[in-house]
Write an enzyme that holds these catalytic residues in place. Sequence first.
Site, PDB file in Angstrom:
ATOM      1  N   ILE B 463       0.838  -1.205   0.000  1.00  0.00           N
ATOM      2  CA  ILE B 463       0.000   0.000   0.000  1.00  0.00           C
ATOM      3  C   ILE B 463       0.873   1.256   0.000  1.00  0.00           C
ATOM      4  CG2 ILE B 463      -1.903  -1.204   1.111  1.00  0.00           C
ATOM      5  CD1 ILE B 463      -1.152   0.101   3.752  1.00  0.00           C
ATOM      6  N   GLU B 686       4.000   2.796  11.566  1.00  0.00           N
ATOM      7  CA  GLU B 686       3.213   3.652  12.450  1.00  0.00           C
ATOM      8  C   GLU B 686       4.041   4.350  13.521  1.00  0.00           C
ATOM      9  OE1 GLU B 686      -0.994   1.295  12.321  1.00  0.00           O
ATOM     10  OE2 GLU B 686       0.613   0.400  13.471  1.00  0.00           O
TER      11      GLU B 686
END
Lengths: 174, 724
Positions: B463, B686
């Site tokens: 992604i 993240e």
Amino acid sequence: MQITLHLNGATHDLDLDPRTTLLDALRHHLGMTGTKKGCDHGQCGACTVLMGGRRINACLTLACMAQDAQITTIEGLGSPERLSPLQQQFLDHDGFQCGYCTPGQICSATAMLEEMEAGWPSHASENLDGPFELSHAEIAERMSGNLCRCAAYANIVAAIQQAAGTTDHREDAA
Amino acid sequence: MTRHLRVDGPTHDDRLDHMAQGILGQPLNRLEGPLKVTGWAAYAAEARPANMVYGVLVQATVPAGKVLEIGDAPGALAVIQDKRMVRYAAQGMDQKGPTSGPDQIEYMGQAIALVVAESFEAARHAAQNIAVRYKVSSVPVEPEAVTPELPPKKQSAAGDVDKAMREAAVTLDQVWHTPSQMSAAMEPHAAIAEWDGDQVTIRAALQMLSSNRKQMADALGIKEQNLRLLSPYVGGGFGSKLGINAEAVSAAIAAKELGRPVMVAMTRQQVFDLAHRRSETRQRIRLACDADGRLTGIGHEVLVSNLPSSEFTEPVAQATPFTYQAAHRQVVHAVARIHRGCAGSVRAPGEAVGVTVFECAMDELAEAAGIDPVELRLRNIPDVEPTTDRPFSSHKLAEALREGARLFGWSNRKPTGQQVEGEWMIGMGMAAAVRVNMLVESRARVTLTQDGQAVVETDMTDIGTGTYTILGQLAAEMLGLPIEQVEVRLGDTNFPPASGSGGSFGAASSGNSVYLACEEIRGQIAKAMDCDEADLTLQDGMARAGNVARLLSDLIDGQISGEGHLQPGKTEKSHRQATWGSHWAEVAVNRWTGEVRVRRMMGVFACGRVLNEKTARSQCLGGMTFGIGIALTEAMEHDSRDGHAVSRDLAEYHIPTHADVPPLEVHFLPERDAYVGPLQAKGLGELGICGAGAAVLNAIHNACGVRVRHLPATPDKIVAGLKD
Ligand code: FES
Ligand code: FES
């Protein structure tokens, strides 16, 4: 309605609903999906193409407005085997992640460098007449119409700075 | 053959450091990069099967109630209303489809029907003009307007924080608010569905194909074997494409009904309404410490919201129990059941806002205690996980703090409000970075052909995370091949099921599965070489063992293939796994307008083995920039009457753009984590966001003395706090 598009050096005759945007003419009718739709409202720059050499948002342009104009899309700037200098620098500097904003960034940067050479000032320019320094602030200001949620911004600026060193920004541009 | 591994124990031999090819970790360009920079990479909405028609979703214009009647759609082929259509997206890793039955409305903007027409223009026109009759019910839409639930599993306490607060030398007790936030990936959700008899193929923008397949089969009421999902390129996810959503489900239903392929692409505004939002949060933080800055009490009381029928709650205080030491601790996690759009995972659910706010609180405590903020953190790092006494799998916070302070020039930081350049007030801020780490079951297949080509196949997605490249590097390293001789195929449920991309677990989970598949192949080669796999060296297409060297092509008859199967195991429980780092920012605040310019920003991160230095750095840049957005610009506002998202496009919801982002610096601390599988790599997609915004907010305070506790710190809030 009948529309003729001059696209990347080729001519296409299309029969389109008059409401069709240039972006949807490319994506839905010509299968040229390199130009991306991120918002359809002129807010993200993903659909940036060159019309008569200037960068525009294809989503804010009806296809019929492009009649007779010379349009260059990302597909007209280079190919996987033959990358334009900007495309090569985006690749080398990792100026993208998901790649969805990338065609728009590259089309935008292609025209942006020409605008700078032509002496167009920006909000960040030190003077109004040029020449302009290829500083981070100058490039970032001029590229701010192209959003990147992956936030490759730092790499995109570096790629543009590097590519600007080479004179020919477009490989096969119409 | 399949090589299986449950990660029940540590991997101490740094095997991948001693492979011969020397390709893993290198900053190679992305393998699929040439396709992306030329526009050749085809995303979800970028196929044109013959006879395709276009669908546009119709959305509810009331916050709750029932659809009584949907009018005609002149110019359209069909108006699809089907009880299988979903009310909101599935949550990440759900094994079933989300709540269906679109005629029951749970929030304003919910998809209630699909209009299909020959052209996109005709479908859009009909969808926008369709008349809908509703029975409207009145529902709460404000989190503070209801009595929240307190899910028992989400509360924890030890000792007595009230007492710690009463007895401490220094205390802090403040409340912060963060607004709803949106992932806002640049590619809007889209799907193209096409049936062939009982078989349906759906090309869609999805992050986790193996669980998406289960969700979709359940939603459509078909067998999993009859469903193929394709997501070869995904234009960003950040959580928004973890679960199936209305566009793909309705495209499949419409395609079946019409007997033609159907494309449904959400508009940008629909993405804001229908993709999961990160819940707004109210966070009360209480900190108590002694005169030396040693924490005695930590309280983190959180209020988030979600729809009554959705189980997900933003795990805001997820890292609070293990980041700092204190004898007295309390976590309260309250959930307001209200009717705003469905809340779900947005990049770093929990820590993105939880660590950010907590690190602002630490900055305030440091100020109150008169201790340097870096030093305060260093004094409170626990040796073991405080609430459980479990060891950490690895722990690099102290090093990240010290190294960051040195690299950033922290010692040049001036006292609050002391550095002024004309109309600009300059300040520096820092924050710790922490994010939980996990592995998820994952499978991959690797095939090696006689001509020395390796093919990696898994239904993993890329992604933007660099999956194509790192999996290619891994296979090249393990099999001793140049990267040009490895092909990576992803995003197709015909391949072995992978972890998918989410929660920062994708690279390590799918990477370990490719590692295992390659080990299986190496085993077969070793057999042909009549040696131990451990004694085998593969390099540039040659196999060597002792003084025997042979061409790989001579050892392979046709082709060999192996599957790898990774499962998380006991180390998940035996060790607290997390990634660590530190964030640093320098900002300028305009004394008249309150405008904040981030001048420079730096992150120092430890995430185990780095698989590709270039793509890893880009992941961190992306996270840090999300942090700038959280601190300064991003807010999805809701109408207080009906809960609908007011800032629902990219002109109203301000993600950072070029001019908002200064040159960013990323440093990795060398690390091998033994408890996370043989790759010794952890997630980092993240970590870059967790706490980044706090560094910016703390720098604002250092510049001008203003603490903004209602995020984002827009100029109006800063001006209001400035002394004239
Ligand atoms: S799609 Fe045209 S500007 Fe966003
Ligand atoms: S590369 Fe993903 S949005 Fe720019």
